[in-house]
Design a protein around this motif. Structure first.
Motif, PDB file in Angstrom:
ATOM      1  N   ASN A 162       0.849  -1.192   0.000  1.00 33.46           N
ATOM      2  CA  ASN A 162       0.000   0.000   0.000  1.00 33.46           C
ATOM      3  C   ASN A 162       0.884   1.241   0.000  1.00 33.46           C
ATOM      4  N   PRO A 163       0.891   1.997  -1.079  1.00 31.70           N
ATOM      5  CA  PRO A 163       1.773   3.168  -1.153  1.00 31.70           C
ATOM      6  C   PRO A 163       1.375   4.298  -0.210  1.00 31.70           C
ATOM      7  N   GLU A 164       0.169   4.227   0.320  1.00 32.69           N
ATOM      8  CA  GLU A 164      -0.283   5.275   1.235  1.00 32.69           C
ATOM      9  C   GLU A 164      -0.018   4.909   2.690  1.00 32.69           C
ATOM     10  N   ARG A 165       0.538   3.719   2.932  1.00 36.03           N
ATOM     11  CA  ARG A 165       0.809   3.282   4.294  1.00 36.03           C
ATOM     12  C   ARG A 165       2.239   2.752   4.394  1.00 36.03           C
ATOM     13  N   ASN A 171      11.767  -2.862  11.336  1.00 33.89           N
ATOM     14  CA  ASN A 171      11.644  -4.234  10.853  1.00 33.89           C
ATOM     15  C   ASN A 171      10.653  -4.328   9.700  1.00 33.89           C
ATOM     16  N   GLU A 172       9.541  -3.626   9.836  1.00 35.42           N
ATOM     17  CA  GLU A 172       8.560  -3.615   8.746  1.00 35.42           C
ATOM     18  C   GLU A 172       9.145  -2.941   7.511  1.00 35.42           C
ATOM     19  N   PHE A 173       9.899  -1.875   7.717  1.00 37.44           N
ATOM     20  CA  PHE A 173      10.522  -1.154   6.604  1.00 37.44           C
ATOM     21  C   PHE A 173      11.465  -2.073   5.837  1.00 37.44           C
ATOM     22  N   VAL A 174      12.328  -2.806   6.553  1.00 35.27           N
ATOM     23  CA  VAL A 174      13.279  -3.711   5.899  1.00 35.27           C
ATOM     24  C   VAL A 174      12.539  -4.827   5.169  1.00 35.27           C
ATOM     25  N   ALA A 175      11.460  -5.327   5.775  1.00 40.00           N
ATOM     26  CA  ALA A 175      10.666  -6.365   5.116  1.00 40.00           C
ATOM     27  C   ALA A 175      10.043  -5.834   3.833  1.00 40.00           C
ATOM     28  N   ASN A 176       9.518  -4.605   3.869  1.00 37.14           N
ATOM     29  CA  ASN A 176       8.947  -4.006   2.663  1.00 37.14           C
ATOM     30  C   ASN A 176      10.006  -3.835   1.579  1.00 37.14           C
ATOM     31  N   CYS A 177      11.209  -3.460   1.990  1.00 39.66           N
ATOM     32  CA  CYS A 177      12.301  -3.304   1.022  1.00 39.66           C
ATOM     33  C   CYS A 177      12.613  -4.627   0.343  1.00 39.66           C
ATOM     34  N   ALA A 178      12.609  -5.717   1.118  1.00 34.64           N
ATOM     35  CA  ALA A 178      12.866  -7.041   0.550  1.00 34.64           C
ATOM     36  C   ALA A 178      11.786  -7.408  -0.464  1.00 34.64           C
ATOM     37  N   THR A 179      10.539  -7.066  -0.141  1.00 36.30           N
ATOM     38  CA  THR A 179       9.426  -7.338  -1.054  1.00 36.30           C
ATOM     39  C   THR A 179       9.575  -6.544  -2.340  1.00 36.30           C
ATOM     40  N   ILE A 180       9.940  -5.279  -2.225  1.00 37.15           N
ATOM     41  CA  ILE A 180      10.111  -4.418  -3.396  1.00 37.15           C
ATOM     42  C   ILE A 180      11.264  -4.911  -4.264  1.00 37.15           C
ATOM     43  N   THR A 181      12.375  -5.276  -3.655  1.00 36.56           N
ATOM     44  CA  THR A 181      13.531  -5.745  -4.414  1.00 36.56           C
ATOM     45  C   THR A 181      13.202  -7.037  -5.160  1.00 36.56           C
ATOM     46  N   LYS A 182      12.483  -7.938  -4.495  1.00 38.57           N
ATOM     47  CA  LYS A 182      12.107  -9.198  -5.128  1.00 38.57           C
ATOM     48  C   LYS A 182      11.181  -8.974  -6.320  1.00 38.57           C
ATOM     49  N   ALA A 183      10.259  -8.029  -6.177  1.00 39.60           N
ATOM     50  CA  ALA A 183       9.264  -7.798  -7.223  1.00 39.60           C
ATOM     51  C   ALA A 183       9.773  -6.911  -8.351  1.00 39.60           C
ATOM     52  N   ALA A 270      13.983   2.366  -4.093  1.00 42.37           N
ATOM     53  CA  ALA A 270      12.636   2.744  -3.673  1.00 42.37           C
ATOM     54  C   ALA A 270      12.615   3.955  -2.767  1.00 42.37           C
ATOM     55  N   HIS A 271      13.722   4.251  -2.080  1.00 42.93           N
ATOM     56  CA  HIS A 271      13.767   5.353  -1.121  1.00 42.93           C
ATOM     57  C   HIS A 271      15.042   6.155  -1.293  1.00 42.93           C
ATOM     58  N   VAL A 272      14.976   7.402  -0.920  1.00 44.91           N
ATOM     59  CA  VAL A 272      16.160   8.242  -0.819  1.00 44.91           C
ATOM     60  C   VAL A 272      15.915   9.291   0.248  1.00 44.91           C
ATOM     61  N   ILE A 273      16.924   9.526   1.084  1.00 45.05           N
ATOM     62  CA  ILE A 273      16.834  10.625   2.039  1.00 45.05           C
ATOM     63  C   ILE A 273      17.333  11.853   1.296  1.00 45.05           C
ATOM     64  N   GLY A 274      16.428  12.724   0.930  1.00 45.27           N
ATOM     65  CA  GLY A 274      16.768  13.859   0.081  1.00 45.27           C
ATOM     66  C   GLY A 274      16.710  15.172   0.823  1.00 45.27           C
ATOM     67  N   LEU A 275      16.388  16.204   0.094  1.00 40.29           N
ATOM     68  CA  LEU A 275      16.333  17.552   0.632  1.00 40.29           C
ATOM     69  C   LEU A 275      14.934  18.122   0.465  1.00 40.29           C
ATOM     70  N   SER A 298       7.811   9.422   7.366  1.00 42.30           N
ATOM     71  CA  SER A 298       8.591   9.692   8.572  1.00 42.30           C
ATOM     72  C   SER A 298       9.615   8.584   8.758  1.00 42.30           C
ATOM     73  N   SER A 299      10.609   8.848   9.574  1.00 46.17           N
ATOM     74  CA  SER A 299      11.575   7.807   9.891  1.00 46.17           C
ATOM     75  C   SER A 299      10.869   6.628  10.533  1.00 46.17           C
ATOM     76  N   PRO A 300      11.170   5.413  10.101  1.00 47.73           N
ATOM     77  CA  PRO A 300      10.650   4.255  10.828  1.00 47.73           C
ATOM     78  C   PRO A 300      11.226   4.238  12.245  1.00 47.73           C
ATOM     79  N   VAL A 301      10.478   3.717  13.183  1.00 49.41           N
ATOM     80  CA  VAL A 301      10.955   3.615  14.555  1.00 49.41           C
ATOM     81  C   VAL A 301      11.978   2.490  14.646  1.00 49.41           C
TER      82      VAL A 301
END
Length: 422
Positions: A162-165, A171-183, A270-275, A298-301
């Motif tokens: 869900n791009p809006e969530r 941990n959830e962030f890293v899991a989402n990254c793994a899903t994105i990389t796989k897909a 999928a992500h970049v810490i930008g300006l 926001s930053s993941p906890v």
């Protein structure tokens, strides 16, 4: 930490190469004569800043029609070296551009306090703290600068997320990254640390999810405990992210400006810490990904009990040199460079998140709306609070951390010594 204002809407040889000369030389790009002001910056040569400079010049000309203004755009990578040489020589430009934080605070002795000149602008403009030292203001803010975490909503959708969530925990962030990389094959982070800049973005972009609110506030206030688990975790995570392949390959050989941003814009990460402004930001990204596909999260906890917030400060601002011949006229030029019409043009053409709190940004798209909402409860960026020498050292050590030639404990020990030395 008090609530931040809501926005409604660098060698003598180098000086010679830059065209410096005596203050009485009207053809010089050193300090101006009584009828001329010289400005050094790294923005006035950009096409996206042309209308901003034109508006500022026009505003100044109404007040001082007989005073000419010469803008000298210096290369940013040499800017503070050139400026340091000018300061040592005791002559140089009348007005100069600074980044907020250590760069201007370290040179405040060469600058004119502006408090008596900018009283009328204090409420309209935000970001003053980044240009303040010992209770005195040394520059007027042009932009607000911060480090949002941008993400590619289209990649989230392709991966069935869900791009809006976006994730709220690490941990959830890293899991989402793994899903994105796989897909999609896209990496989690676009990272560029060739200049040692990446660690600054990483520290400030993710820091509020690592340090407790009290430790964060203490850090900004100068009460920094470099041996705390939270501070060490920032540098451990910096290394861990790279070691686990979450960054694009070759982060230490990738320039932040603009190669890392190109990785994100080309959907290879999928992500970049930008300006926030006015490069590597929402408007640049929207040109490649389309505005609706540019998300801000926001930053993941990372550490339980933390309160993620938008890291931002005054971004860039113009200051007045002590040696200028007419301080009031030079200060008037600074006021023109932060006038409402000039800053509106900078926002419209460059996408700068201007310091002017009266600019309406409601039509700029969802990324800007999220950023503006975050400003209300935002806090100063962690790296901006550090002395400039410590920031430079951190850049070198960050490269060594990624290459494995220094440990986190040794890096933190050196940074603590540098910070304490001031």
């Amino acid at each position: 930490m008090k609530q931040r204002a809501l926005w409604s809407a660098v060698l003598v040889a180098g000086l010679a190469l830059a065209g410096c000369g005596s203050a009485s030389d009207s053809g010089s790009s050193s300090g101006g004569s009584a009828g001329k002001l010289v400005v050094w910056d790294w923005k006035s040569g950009d096409s996206s800043a042309a209308s901003y400079i034109d508006k500022a010049k026009a505003d100044f000309a109404k007040k001082h029609p007989r005073v000419t203004v010469e803008f000298v755009a210096q290369p940013f990578e040499q800017y503070y070296t050139l400026l340091g040489a000018a300061i040592q020589s005791g002559k140089g430009p009348d007005v100069m551009l600074f980044n907020g934080g250590g760069q201007i605070r370290d040179r405040a002795d060469a600058l004119l306090p502006l408090d008596e000149h900018i009283a009328e602008d204090k409420q309209r403009l935000a970001g003053w703290d980044a240009f303040t030292k010992d209770g005195k203001v040394y520059a007027a803010p042009v932009t607000l600068q911060g480090h949002p975490i941008y993400y590619n909503k289209a990649l989230y959708q392709k991966a069935g997320l869900n791009p809006e969530r976006p994730a709220t925990s690490w941990n959830e962030f890293v899991a989402n990254c793994a899903t994105i990389t796989k897909a999609t094959g896209a990496k989690c982070f676009a990272q560029g640390n060739k200049e040692g800049i990446g660690i600054q973005f990483f520290m400030s972009g993710l820091g509020s999810g690592i340090l407790s609110p009290q430790e964060y506030d203490d850090w900004i206030a100068g009460k920094r405990n470099w041996n705390s688990p939270g501070v060490k975790r920032i540098f451990e995570l910096w290394k861990e992210v790279n070691d686990k392949g979450l960054n694009n390959a070759g982060a230490n050989s990738t320039a932040m400006f603009n190669d890392a941003f190109a990785v994100f814009q080309s959907s290879k990460a999928a992500h970049v810490i930008g300006l926030m402004s006015d490069i590597g930001h929402w408007k640049d990204f929207a040109e490649f990904l389309e505005a609706d596909n540019v998300g801000v999260m926001s930053s993941p906890v990372v550490t339980a009990g933390t309160t993620p917030s938008l890291p931002y400060d005054g971004g860039i601002g113009y200051a007045v040199a002590k040696w200028t011949k007419d301080p009031k006229v030079a200060a008037d030029l600074v006021r023109s460079l932060t006038s409402a019409e000039a800053l509106k043009a900078f926002y419209a053409d460059a996408g700068a998140i201007a310091s002017d709190t009266t600019i309406d940004v409601s039509s700029a798209g969802p990324a800007v709306a999220t950023i503006v909402t975050g400003i209300k409860d935002g806090k100063p960026a962690l790296h901006v609070a550090l002395p400039s020498k410590t920031v430079d050292l951190m850049g070198r050590l960050s490269q060594q951390l990624l290459s494995g030639s220094v440990t986190v404990d040794k890096a933190v020990e050196q940074l603590a010594a540098s910070d304490q030395a001031g």
